[in-house]
Design a protein around this motif. Structure first.
Motif, PDB file in Angstrom:
ATOM      1  N   ASN A   1       0.819  -1.211   0.000  1.00  0.00           N
ATOM      2  CA  ASN A   1       0.000   0.000   0.000  1.00  0.00           C
ATOM      3  C   ASN A   1       0.851   1.258   0.000  1.00  0.00           C
ATOM      4  O   ASN A   1       0.448   2.302  -0.510  1.00  0.00           O
ATOM      5  N   GLU A   2       2.055   1.169   0.599  1.00  0.00           N
ATOM      6  CA  GLU A   2       2.899   2.355   0.727  1.00  0.00           C
ATOM      7  C   GLU A   2       3.958   2.461  -0.366  1.00  0.00           C
ATOM      8  O   GLU A   2       4.533   3.522  -0.567  1.00  0.00           O
ATOM      9  N   SER A   3       4.257   1.384  -1.065  1.00  0.00           N
ATOM     10  CA  SER A   3       5.374   1.415  -2.002  1.00  0.00           C
ATOM     11  C   SER A   3       5.096   0.525  -3.204  1.00  0.00           C
ATOM     12  O   SER A   3       4.226  -0.339  -3.169  1.00  0.00           O
ATOM     13  N   ARG A   4       5.859   0.756  -4.264  1.00  0.00           N
ATOM     14  CA  ARG A   4       5.718  -0.045  -5.467  1.00  0.00           C
ATOM     15  C   ARG A   4       6.715  -1.208  -5.440  1.00  0.00           C
ATOM     16  O   ARG A   4       7.652  -1.223  -4.660  1.00  0.00           O
ATOM     17  N   GLY A   5       6.514  -2.170  -6.308  1.00  0.00           N
ATOM     18  CA  GLY A   5       7.422  -3.296  -6.371  1.00  0.00           C
ATOM     19  C   GLY A   5       8.753  -2.912  -7.008  1.00  0.00           C
ATOM     20  O   GLY A   5       8.816  -2.066  -7.897  1.00  0.00           O
ATOM     21  N   LEU A   6       9.824  -3.516  -6.535  1.00  0.00           N
ATOM     22  CA  LEU A   6      11.161  -3.257  -7.059  1.00  0.00           C
ATOM     23  C   LEU A   6      11.886  -4.570  -7.281  1.00  0.00           C
ATOM     24  O   LEU A   6      11.604  -5.573  -6.629  1.00  0.00           O
ATOM     25  N   THR A   7      12.832  -4.557  -8.203  1.00  0.00           N
ATOM     26  CA  THR A   7      13.641  -5.732  -8.498  1.00  0.00           C
ATOM     27  C   THR A   7      15.107  -5.377  -8.364  1.00  0.00           C
ATOM     28  O   THR A   7      15.548  -4.345  -8.868  1.00  0.00           O
ATOM     29  N   PHE A   8      15.872  -6.239  -7.674  1.00  0.00           N
ATOM     30  CA  PHE A   8      17.287  -5.987  -7.422  1.00  0.00           C
ATOM     31  C   PHE A   8      18.099  -7.152  -7.988  1.00  0.00           C
ATOM     32  O   PHE A   8      17.926  -8.291  -7.559  1.00  0.00           O
ATOM     33  N   PRO A   9      18.976  -6.913  -8.968  1.00  0.00           N
ATOM     34  CA  PRO A   9      19.783  -8.009  -9.533  1.00  0.00           C
ATOM     35  C   PRO A   9      20.855  -8.476  -8.560  1.00  0.00           C
ATOM     36  O   PRO A   9      21.560  -7.675  -7.957  1.00  0.00           O
ATOM     37  N   LEU A  10      20.967  -9.781  -8.383  1.00  0.00           N
ATOM     38  CA  LEU A  10      22.013 -10.381  -7.566  1.00  0.00           C
ATOM     39  C   LEU A  10      23.143 -10.933  -8.432  1.00  0.00           C
ATOM     40  O   LEU A  10      24.290 -10.999  -8.001  1.00  0.00           O
ATOM     41  N   SER A  11      22.796 -11.357  -9.626  1.00  0.00           N
ATOM     42  CA  SER A  11      23.784 -11.920 -10.533  1.00  0.00           C
ATOM     43  C   SER A  11      23.248 -11.826 -11.946  1.00  0.00           C
ATOM     44  O   SER A  11      22.034 -11.887 -12.167  1.00  0.00           O
ATOM     45  N   ARG A  12      24.147 -11.634 -12.900  1.00  0.00           N
ATOM     46  CA  ARG A  12      23.764 -11.584 -14.311  1.00  0.00           C
ATOM     47  C   ARG A  12      24.495 -12.693 -15.068  1.00  0.00           C
ATOM     48  O   ARG A  12      25.670 -12.937 -14.831  1.00  0.00           O
ATOM     49  N   PHE A  13      23.778 -13.346 -15.981  1.00  0.00           N
ATOM     50  CA  PHE A  13      24.377 -14.402 -16.795  1.00  0.00           C
ATOM     51  C   PHE A  13      24.846 -13.783 -18.104  1.00  0.00           C
ATOM     52  O   PHE A  13      24.112 -13.734 -19.084  1.00  0.00           O
ATOM     53  N   LYS A  14      26.082 -13.307 -18.127  1.00  0.00           N
ATOM     54  CA  LYS A  14      26.561 -12.559 -19.282  1.00  0.00           C
ATOM     55  C   LYS A  14      27.772 -13.184 -19.954  1.00  0.00           C
ATOM     56  O   LYS A  14      28.246 -12.668 -20.959  1.00  0.00           O
TER      57      LYS A  14
END
Length: 382
Positions: free
Chosen positions: A136-149
């Motif tokens: 209700n107070e905030s929007r969803g966020l995504t935080f990368p922990l690792s990238r497959f590059k």
């Protein structure tokens, strides 16, 4: 160019006589010494306390896919080597989600991964992510922990993630996009951390001293230029140098993921401009590759200071000005010192060595070439 050690007697700027009597080395080298001491000291202080165990259940997949939600049937499970994920078509997606129940905001993520297959098929968006669900107070966020590059054999590594306080609940997901490559995962751990009081107060004290020392050094250097600059330009430099210094200090110690910020900024640009700018931004930032040490980023450390060293050599040969070289000596240590004040980052003497090696290599190589060229030119003229 006038000798920078001659005392300046004119003008009414406070500190001008003092700055005139001090050589650039006397101003900047103590600053470099402070950076080295701060970097060493913070490197030997315990930063974190574990305040939880592993927050990921079934992290080694001993129970196969129990407690995990699988979006489709493209996941292959091998209990001895971990879980192997492969996307079977260009739009395929394999996702695993595990709900986590914690209110801590600093996490340590550890895992062992292997990436294999077609290097060209690997996409930067594929990786392991920590999600904060909307509330209700905030929007969803995504935080990368690792990238497959990049493709690599089994590699053990770790990363830190900070999320806004009061975020509930959290989930962890693993995604691959496209086809032609596979990702294998095992020994995952997500541990909530707490910064130790000792590191917290010591880093604040040292950071305050760093700012004070930087201000003093910057203004003493500017005051030495009083007689060589137009007055308006002098004061513009004073104001501009102060603003730039505080901007660098702020972003270097508070912005955890500058690459993500640049990415979001780039999305706001027109498509034509973005296509021209994006390759250059990616090359300069050298985003980390999975858990493996990014060779490109390490080469960037060396390459940047190598180029800077050649410029410093030109200044020394043609203007007998050692000022830029001394500033660069400070920056080789200072850039890593700034990272030491951020709880999720660490300054590295290894990177200081890369910076210094690049600076000295560029400086000495260019200096040798210029001396030889000037000697040959002098003999040719006679």
């Amino acid at each position: 160019m006038p000798d920078d050690r001659i005392a300046l007697t004119g003008g009414g700027v406070p500190g001008q006589r003092l700055s005139g009597r001090l050589g650039y080395a006397a101003i900047l080298l103590p600053f470099a010494l402070y950076c080295a001491v701060a970097l060493f000291w913070l490197g030997h202080i315990q930063r974190y306390e574990f305040v939880s165990g592993n927050l990921i259940s079934n992290a080694n997949f001993e129970q196969q896919l129990n407690h995990w939600q699988l979006e489709n049937n493209n996941a292959l499970v091998n209990a001895s080597s971990g879980i192997e994920l492969s996307a079977l078509d260009g739009s395929g997606r394999v996702g695993l989600s595990q709900t986590l129940d914690t209110r801590h905001t600093l996490f340590l993520f550890r895992a062992t991964l292997r990436a294999s297959g077609d290097q060209s098929a690997m996409k930067p968006i594929a990786g392991i992510y920590l999600h904060r669900a909307p509330s209700n107070e905030s929007r969803g966020l995504t935080f990368p922990l690792s990238r497959f590059k990049e493709a690599h054999d089994w590699f053990e590594g770790e990363s830190f993630v900070q999320i806004p306080s009061g975020s509930m609940p959290l989930s962890l997901s693993i995604h691959t996009f496209g086809d032609g490559y596979q990702i294998a995962v095992r020994d995952m751990a997500l541990i909530a951390l707490q910064v130790t009081p000792q590191f917290k107060w010591l880093s604040r004290v040292l950071y305050g001293l760093l700012v004070l020392f930087a201000v003093i050094a910057a203004y003493l250097v500017l005051l030495k230029l009083w007689h060589n600059l137009d007055r308006l330009l002098f004061w513009l430099l004073c104001v501009g140098a102060t603003a730039l210094m505080f901007a660098v200090l702020y972003f270097a110690t508070t912005t955890r993921d500058l690459a993500a910020f640049i990415h979001q900024l780039g999305l706001a640009l027109p498509q034509g401009a973005r296509l021209q700018i994006e390759p250059l931004v990616k090359f300069i930032l050298q985003e980390p590759m999975v858990f493996a040490t990014s060779i490109g980023a390490k080469l960037l450390h060396f390459g940047f200071f190598f180029i800077a060293g050649t410029v410093a050599a030109v200044c020394v040969v043609f203007a007998r000005a050692w000022f830029l070289f001394l500033v660069l000596v400070v920056l080789t240590i200072g850039t890593e010192t700034l990272q030491s004040f951020e709880v999720s980052r660490r300054g590295s003497f290894y990177d200081v060595g890369l910076n210094s090696s690049g600076l000295l290599a560029g400086f000495l190589m260019c200096l040798l070439v210029l001396v030889v060229v000037r000697h040959i030119g002098a003999r040719w003229r006679t």
